[in-house]
Write an enzyme that holds these catalytic residues in place. Structure first.
Site, PDB file in Angstrom:
ATOM      1  N   ARG A 215    -107.748  80.634 -16.229  1.00 49.03           N
ATOM      2  CA  ARG A 215    -107.698  79.818 -15.210  1.00 49.03           C
ATOM      3  C   ARG A 215    -108.976  79.950 -14.129  1.00 49.03           C
ATOM      4  NH1 ARG A 215    -101.767  80.525 -15.395  1.00 49.03           N
ATOM      5  NH2 ARG A 215    -100.992  79.011 -17.054  1.00 49.03           N
ATOM      6  N   PHE A 231    -101.746  68.812 -21.390  1.00 53.07           N
ATOM      7  CA  PHE A 231    -100.342  69.779 -21.690  1.00 53.07           C
ATOM      8  C   PHE A 231    -100.665  70.775 -20.496  1.00 53.07           C
ATOM      9  CE2 PHE A 231    -102.478  69.255 -26.105  1.00 53.07           C
ATOM     10  CZ  PHE A 231    -101.330  68.680 -26.762  1.00 53.07           C
ATOM     11  N   ASP A 253     -98.867  65.432 -19.400  1.00 54.26           N
ATOM     12  CA  ASP A 253     -97.826  66.405 -19.986  1.00 54.26           C
ATOM     13  C   ASP A 253     -96.734  65.268 -20.566  1.00 54.26           C
ATOM     14  OD1 ASP A 253     -97.403  69.558 -20.051  1.00 54.26           O
ATOM     15  OD2 ASP A 253     -95.556  68.262 -20.165  1.00 54.26           O
ATOM     16  N   ASN A 281     -97.717  61.553 -24.487  1.00 53.77           N
ATOM     17  CA  ASN A 281     -97.922  62.457 -25.787  1.00 53.77           C
ATOM     18  C   ASN A 281     -99.527  62.498 -25.779  1.00 53.77           C
ATOM     19  OD1 ASN A 281     -98.488  63.240 -28.336  1.00 53.77           O
ATOM     20  ND2 ASN A 281     -96.690  62.388 -29.215  1.00 53.77           N
ATOM     21  N   ASP A 302    -104.294  72.811 -23.494  1.00 56.41           N
ATOM     22  CA  ASP A 302    -103.481  74.125 -23.726  1.00 56.41           C
ATOM     23  C   ASP A 302    -101.998  73.695 -24.175  1.00 56.41           C
ATOM     24  OD1 ASP A 302    -102.579  76.716 -23.558  1.00 56.41           O
ATOM     25  OD2 ASP A 302    -101.971  76.446 -21.257  1.00 56.41           O
ATOM     26  N   CYS A 342    -101.722  79.088 -28.633  1.00 51.45           N
ATOM     27  CA  CYS A 342    -101.121  80.471 -28.545  1.00 51.45           C
ATOM     28  C   CYS A 342    -100.032  80.577 -29.689  1.00 51.45           C
ATOM     29  CB  CYS A 342    -100.095  80.161 -27.103  1.00 51.45           C
ATOM     30  SG  CYS A 342     -99.087  78.793 -27.319  1.00 51.45           S
TER      31      CYS A 342
HETATM   32  N1  SAH Z   1    -101.399  74.502 -19.476  1.00 57.29           N
HETATM   33  C1  SAH Z   1    -100.032  74.935 -18.978  1.00 57.29           C
HETATM   34  C2  SAH Z   1     -99.266  75.424 -20.199  1.00 57.29           C
HETATM   35  C3  SAH Z   1     -99.019  74.248 -21.231  1.00 57.29           C
HETATM   36  S1  SAH Z   1     -97.595  74.699 -21.971  1.00 57.29           S
HETATM   37  C4  SAH Z   1    -100.355  76.056 -17.975  1.00 57.29           C
HETATM   38  O1  SAH Z   1    -101.648  76.217 -17.781  1.00 57.29           O
HETATM   39  O2  SAH Z   1     -99.372  76.413 -17.378  1.00 57.29           O
HETATM   40  C5  SAH Z   1     -97.350  73.401 -23.121  1.00 57.29           C
HETATM   41  C6  SAH Z   1     -96.920  72.174 -22.428  1.00 57.29           C
HETATM   42  O3  SAH Z   1     -97.215  71.069 -23.281  1.00 57.29           O
HETATM   43  C7  SAH Z   1     -95.712  71.864 -21.938  1.00 57.29           C
HETATM   44  O4  SAH Z   1     -95.728  71.643 -20.732  1.00 57.29           O
HETATM   45  C8  SAH Z   1     -95.112  70.714 -22.709  1.00 57.29           C
HETATM   46  O5  SAH Z   1     -94.102  70.155 -22.068  1.00 57.29           O
HETATM   47  C9  SAH Z   1     -96.433  70.021 -23.101  1.00 57.29           C
HETATM   48  N2  SAH Z   1     -96.191  69.261 -24.441  1.00 57.29           N
HETATM   49  C10 SAH Z   1     -95.890  69.667 -25.512  1.00 57.29           C
HETATM   50  N3  SAH Z   1     -96.046  68.762 -26.545  1.00 57.29           N
HETATM   51  C11 SAH Z   1     -96.690  67.952 -25.794  1.00 57.29           C
HETATM   52  C12 SAH Z   1     -97.234  66.482 -26.140  1.00 57.29           C
HETATM   53  N4  SAH Z   1     -97.432  66.048 -27.665  1.00 57.29           N
HETATM   54  N5  SAH Z   1     -98.050  65.782 -25.332  1.00 57.29           N
HETATM   55  C13 SAH Z   1     -98.030  65.994 -23.983  1.00 57.29           C
HETATM   56  N6  SAH Z   1     -97.370  67.473 -23.657  1.00 57.29           N
HETATM   57  C14 SAH Z   1     -96.846  68.017 -24.566  1.00 57.29           C
END
Ligand code: SAH
Length: 400
Positions: A215, A231, A253, A281, A302, A342
């Site tokens: 970050r 995400f 998200d 989504n 992410d 991840c």
């Molecule tokens: N980038 C974030 C961590 C992401 S964790 C950080 O820096 O903290 C993954 C995230 O993806 C979660 O918040 C989850 O709610 C979201 N997620 C999972 N599948 C998804 C989808 N198909 N579309 C949108 N968000 C999604």
């Protein structure tokens, strides 16, 4: 007498070179009575000592290694392991006093990476959030908590044992305060930004510390850019982009609760004007942006782990490819793509070749700026490739 696990002959046991897992298919026999979670001695086919670990026949990883030395596994052993894990973080972060007084976030214990398989301990601005995810480690919970109190001196402790993997180990799901309750919404400093950690309802332990350094690294490249934080969860990346002078950030998200945290954090940092939020989504939304011709100066991807087992790798890679391909299309020519995976089951090579494929299909060239992984408080061990689980790449996307 400790029960003895005898390894099968004619199998190349990774455990000989320090790998911490023994699968049921690698075991010939278990001699002596035991209960799930007990400490066992592992011996090679010739009867020579290999290591000590704990056993759970209900898990596909039947034995998890605790020590390669023949020694007592008792309270003193676990306290020493926790002490050494904390000392390693002192080394990494230059923290002199107690982590309980630090305004930042740190992973204090990371399972196999700290020779404490199944144990995860994070500290957020002095508050500990922990998980004991296997039966073998859960038994030592009280000892581990004593060690945390002694070596970390936290302001409070919260148990996040509501992770579904516990059910696979035959354990109940539970969560709650250990000792005095406190406000579960924690304000934490990360690289000079105030982020919000919901220790009670947030995902996993509450915040993803493994991307912390990444970050910070992206920050300087996003100045003046329109940024899509896909995400976003609670907004860690986007907030860092805003500190670095991004023109604006669109947080995307699938979780309303996550976006609420991101929004509250933007307000607290004075970024309300530059932030927008969308619940949806990512797969659908990116397709929609592409069709509508919406473009960004930078896209951050992410996603959660798409591959939860080796069997799922192929379908996971096609999911990663789809979002990356779409992201490459909605980034402006010369813009930035930051992309992560991840999934422990996807190797760095698989991830990189997926990206190459996506670039080919999107008819773009990727210029590599940063090739990184998880922060060092999530240790990577020699002989244990699974510990290198986070892949992070930053590219300039060239379309001309
Ligand atoms: N980038 C974030 C961590 C992401 S964790 C950080 O820096 O903290 C993954 C995230 O993806 C979660 O918040 C989850 O709610 C979201 N997620 C999972 N599948 C998804 C989808 N198909 N579309 C949108 N968000 C999604």
């Amino acid at each position: 007498m400790r029960p003895v696990v005898r390894l099968l002959p004619r199998v190349t046991h990774r455990v000989f070179s320090g790998h911490p897992w023994i699968f049921s298919s690698e075991i010939g026999a278990v001699e002596g009575a035991f209960s799930p979670g007990d400490i066992v001695e592992v011996r090679d086919p010739k009867g020579r000592f290999v290591c000590l670990g704990y056993i759970n026949p209900e898990s596909t990883i039947t034995v998890r290694v605790l020590s390669r030395e023949d020694r007592d596994i008792d309270e003193g052993f676990f306290k020493e392991r926790v002490r050494r894990a904390v000392e390693y973080r002192h080394l990494l972060f230059g923290v002199k006093g107690s982590f309980g007084d630090e305004p930042g976030g740190y992973r204090l214990v990371f399972s196999e990476g700290d020779f404490l398989p199944g144990l995860v301990v994070d500290i957020f601005a002095g508050y500990v959030s922990f998980q004991t995810l296997t039966l073998g480690i859960d038994r030592w919970k009280e000892t581990i908590l004593d060690a945390i109190r002694e070596y970390v001196n936290p302001k409070g402790i919260y148990e996040r044992n509501d992770a579904p993997v516990r059910a696979l180990e035959g354990m109940p799901l539970r969560a709650g305060y250990v000792g005095e309750p406190f406000d579960p919404l924690i304000e934490m400093d990360e690289n000079g930004v105030t982020v919000l950690v919901d220790i009670q309802r947030g995902q996993k332990t509450g915040y993803f510390l493994d991307q912390s350094d990444n970050r910070l690294v992206v920050r300087k490249y996003l100045t003046g850019k329109t940024v899509l934080d896909a995400f976003s969860y609670s907004g860690g990346f986007g907030l860092s982009a805003l500190v670095g002078g991004a023109l604006n950030v669109h947080f995307l998200d699938a979780s309303e609760a996550a976006l609420d945290l991101a929004k509250a954090a933007c307000d607290r940092n004075g970024f309300a004007e530059k932030a927008s939020f969308e619940c949806g989504n990512v797969f659908d939304v990116l397709r929609d942006y592409e069709r509508k011709g919406l473009r960004f100066g930078a896209v951050l991807l992410d996603p959660p782990a798409f591959a939860r087992s080796r069997k799922m790798v192929e379908s996971a890679l096609s999911g990663y490819k789809e979002i990356n391909l779409r992201a490459m299309k909605v980034v402006k020519d010369g813009g930035i793509l930051c992309t992560s995976s991840c999934s422990q089951h996807i190797t760095p090579q698989e991830f990189d070749s997926m990206l190459e494929d996506a670039a080919k299909d999107a008819r773009v060239t990727l210029r590599l700026i940063e090739r990184r992984g998880q922060r060092s408080d999530h240790p990577i061990l020699s002989g244990v490739p699974e510990t290198e689980y986070l892949k992070f790449r930053m590219f300039q996307v060239l379309k001309a």
